[in-house]
Enzyme design. Sequence first.
Site, PDB file in Angstrom:
ATOM      1  N   CYS A   1      13.956  10.865   7.365  1.00 17.41           N
ATOM      2  CA  CYS A   1      13.758  10.555   8.790  1.00 17.41           C
ATOM      3  C   CYS A   1      15.053  10.549   9.581  1.00 17.41           C
ATOM      4  O   CYS A   1      15.059  10.850  10.763  1.00 17.41           O
ATOM      5  CB  CYS A   1      13.015   9.233   8.944  1.00 17.41           C
TER       6      CYS A   1
ATOM      7  N   GLU B   1       9.925  15.905  15.376  1.00 15.55           N
ATOM      8  CA  GLU B   1      10.309  15.761  13.976  1.00 15.55           C
ATOM      9  C   GLU B   1       9.480  16.734  13.132  1.00 15.55           C
ATOM     10  O   GLU B   1       8.252  16.689  13.147  1.00 15.55           O
ATOM     11  CB  GLU B   1      10.045  14.325  13.503  1.00 15.55           C
TER      12      GLU B   1
ATOM     13  N   GLU C   1       9.570   1.236  10.869  1.00 15.93           N
ATOM     14  CA  GLU C   1      10.631   2.213  10.585  1.00 15.93           C
ATOM     15  C   GLU C   1       9.994   3.588  10.709  1.00 15.93           C
ATOM     16  O   GLU C   1       9.270   4.020   9.812  1.00 15.93           O
ATOM     17  CB  GLU C   1      11.168   2.024   9.157  1.00 15.93           C
TER      18      GLU C   1
ATOM     19  N   LYS D   1       0.883  -1.174   0.000  1.00 21.20           N
ATOM     20  CA  LYS D   1       0.000   0.000   0.000  1.00 21.20           C
ATOM     21  C   LYS D   1       0.918   1.220   0.000  1.00 21.20           C
ATOM     22  O   LYS D   1       1.471   1.612   1.032  1.00 21.20           O
ATOM     23  CB  LYS D   1      -0.881  -0.017   1.258  1.00 21.20           C
TER      24      LYS D   1
HETATM   25  P1  NAI Z   1       1.756   8.788   7.804  1.00 18.10           P
HETATM   26  O1  NAI Z   1       2.467   7.989   8.819  1.00 18.10           O
HETATM   27  O2  NAI Z   1       0.336   9.160   8.052  1.00 18.10           O
HETATM   28  O3  NAI Z   1       1.786   8.047   6.369  1.00 18.10           O
HETATM   29  C1  NAI Z   1       2.594   6.954   6.049  1.00 18.10           C
HETATM   30  C2  NAI Z   1       1.761   5.841   5.414  1.00 18.10           C
HETATM   31  O4  NAI Z   1       0.833   5.350   6.370  1.00 18.10           O
HETATM   32  C3  NAI Z   1       0.934   6.234   4.194  1.00 18.10           C
HETATM   33  O5  NAI Z   1       0.969   5.183   3.246  1.00 18.10           O
HETATM   34  C4  NAI Z   1      -0.465   6.357   4.768  1.00 18.10           C
HETATM   35  O6  NAI Z   1      -1.472   6.116   3.815  1.00 18.10           O
HETATM   36  C5  NAI Z   1      -0.457   5.268   5.799  1.00 18.10           C
HETATM   37  N1  NAI Z   1      -1.456   5.429   6.863  1.00 18.10           N
HETATM   38  C6  NAI Z   1      -1.928   6.583   7.402  1.00 18.10           C
HETATM   39  N2  NAI Z   1      -2.857   6.320   8.365  1.00 18.10           N
HETATM   40  C7  NAI Z   1      -2.967   4.980   8.425  1.00 18.10           C
HETATM   41  C8  NAI Z   1      -3.764   4.087   9.211  1.00 18.10           C
HETATM   42  N3  NAI Z   1      -4.619   4.543  10.125  1.00 18.10           N
HETATM   43  N4  NAI Z   1      -3.623   2.768   9.011  1.00 18.10           N
HETATM   44  C9  NAI Z   1      -2.757   2.283   8.101  1.00 18.10           C
HETATM   45  N5  NAI Z   1      -1.990   3.070   7.320  1.00 18.10           N
HETATM   46  C10 NAI Z   1      -2.092   4.405   7.482  1.00 18.10           C
HETATM   47  O7  NAI Z   1       2.606  10.093   7.544  1.00 18.10           O
HETATM   48  P2  NAI Z   1       2.073  11.573   7.126  1.00 18.10           P
HETATM   49  O8  NAI Z   1       0.853  11.939   7.905  1.00 18.10           O
HETATM   50  O9  NAI Z   1       1.965  11.603   5.673  1.00 18.10           O
HETATM   51  O10 NAI Z   1       3.286  12.463   7.624  1.00 18.10           O
HETATM   52  C11 NAI Z   1       3.268  13.037   8.924  1.00 18.10           C
HETATM   53  C12 NAI Z   1       4.648  13.036   9.545  1.00 18.10           C
HETATM   54  O11 NAI Z   1       5.116  11.715   9.719  1.00 18.10           O
HETATM   55  C13 NAI Z   1       5.729  13.699   8.724  1.00 18.10           C
HETATM   56  O12 NAI Z   1       5.714  15.080   8.854  1.00 18.10           O
HETATM   57  C14 NAI Z   1       6.959  13.075   9.309  1.00 18.10           C
HETATM   58  O13 NAI Z   1       7.340  13.739  10.490  1.00 18.10           O
HETATM   59  C15 NAI Z   1       6.515  11.669   9.633  1.00 18.10           C
HETATM   60  N6  NAI Z   1       6.904  10.756   8.556  1.00 18.10           N
HETATM   61  C16 NAI Z   1       8.017   9.997   8.721  1.00 18.10           C
HETATM   62  C17 NAI Z   1       8.456   9.196   7.685  1.00 18.10           C
HETATM   63  C18 NAI Z   1       9.665   8.374   7.833  1.00 18.10           C
HETATM   64  O14 NAI Z   1      10.307   8.043   6.848  1.00 18.10           O
HETATM   65  N7  NAI Z   1      10.034   7.966   9.021  1.00 18.10           N
HETATM   66  C19 NAI Z   1       7.782   9.154   6.402  1.00 18.10           C
HETATM   67  C20 NAI Z   1       6.579   9.929   6.345  1.00 18.10           C
HETATM   68  C21 NAI Z   1       6.196  10.704   7.382  1.00 18.10           C
END
Ligand code: NAI
Length: 495
Positions: free
Chosen positions: A297, A397, A263, A188
Amino acid sequence: MNSLNPEAAQFLSAQPFKLFVGGRWVEALSGKTFETFDPGKGRVLANVSAGDSADVNAAVAAAQEASRKSGWATMPVNDRGVILHRLADLIIKHQETLAQIESLDVGKPRGQASAFDVPHAAQTFRYYADLAVHTRRREPIALSGLEARTLRVPYGVCGFIFPWNFPFLLVGWGVAPALAAGNTVVIKPAEDTPLSTLYFAKLAQEAGVPPGVVNVVTGFGETAGAALARHPELKRMSFTGSPEVGRLIAEACGRNLVPVKLELGGKGAAVIFDDVNVDAVADSLAAAVTLNAGQVCCTATRWLVHENIRDAFVKKAIATLGAMKIGYGANPETNIGPVVSEKQRARVLGYLDRGVKAGAKILLEGGRAEVKGHEGGYYVRPALLTGDSGNVCAREEIFGPVAYLMTFNDEDKVVELVNSSAYGLANSVWSNNLDRANRVAEKLVAGNSWINAHNLFAHGLPYGGCNLSGCGGGVLGPETLSDYLRNQTVARPLV
Ligand code: NAI
Ligand code: MG
């Protein structure tokens, strides 16, 4: 300058994009679609099928069937290795197309995608294909009175949820070890950046990966993502993204007793001693914090500078950051592209506001940037703040081109300061005294300590975090292949 090659243009013209389930391109069962944006223009880039729980069920069923019947799980490991090397060959053959798609969907500089994200992912497939070939699957166990052996077998269906910062590279980090071990996968991708993952599915099919081994369900986190995480037929789950969502995934998997790899984010520190070449280190850290518009990250967001070199360091960092070219991803002069979405820009600007209200001082003013000809894009200028260690911008972050500078004059205290973070992904130490650098590097509590560099990735160098940065063993190391192989013993008493 901004034009697409014919292959990328053709890929983008076949809309709406479909899901890839059981080796077939299908619409979402609901018929719904959603839009993905070009963040450099703030305009719709593509219509994509909005999968939900019904589509996830179909994809998991297809992956389960392929695990049992396609031969992928049981074929000689060398045969699987050949297919994965063909896949890596195809990724390289279409490197420029993939880089153009990635740059458009994420906003990142095209040159970066082409020189790093795409070839690095290809190399990940080669690394795990080769490692799998050389991993023993059947080992006799030397025991008195028992004839015994261990088998190492794939788990079955593995779920993957990916974020939007490095969509293609992370598909490689995630699924390459799972596939090399003989598992089948349901992916996904992030709703902001699904396109390169769909291109990946196309290449996997072309490489000869059997139908159902790789499945892609595009859609939103709360619908498709949540349905995947809670699916009872998964044998393993892997998530990359925010700690908040990581907790939800782990909770859902915990209910089903599905092992999970997380991660998550980071708040990496760079510790800079006073014996370094100040200008060179300031340039390296300016490059690190603006890589991928700061949406990395493990990057260095807390700059802990020895007080003796503070003024010279700040002067050079400001000059370098201030001179960086903010622009559209396809422009070869661009150093910093847009952030991925309006939501992400609002998050970064919100943090700058809150940090300053809580007492942080501005050394270089960041904020919204306008790029001529691309007024709708989500551009942000790099920022440098300073203040105390309790400030929200020093602790949380931000995921944008924002660094937070603090000074130190004592080795033990700076180690304590680094380790006061709730995260534990990656830090770096900068010093020409290698004894000191190594000593400090080993005292920092995180998955990765780098010396005289930041953002170091290599196949065979395990990458992962502790504390709020994740759990479950990390990626990129040889252990990751083992994470996707289950042990099974066979034993008989010798009477
Ligand atoms: P997110 O954690 O919401 O999104 C990442 C993935 O999780 C996407 O594919 C999203 O569709 C999925 N997702 C979201 N809600 C979900 C749920 N309830 N159940 C299952 N899957 C779900 O990240 P977002 O909101 O786009 O970014 C917010 C913050 O998260 C960023 O500003 C950053 O600080 C952090 N982040 C960290 C990352 C990393 O590489 N460690 C990558 C992306 C975001
Ligand atoms: Mg996009």
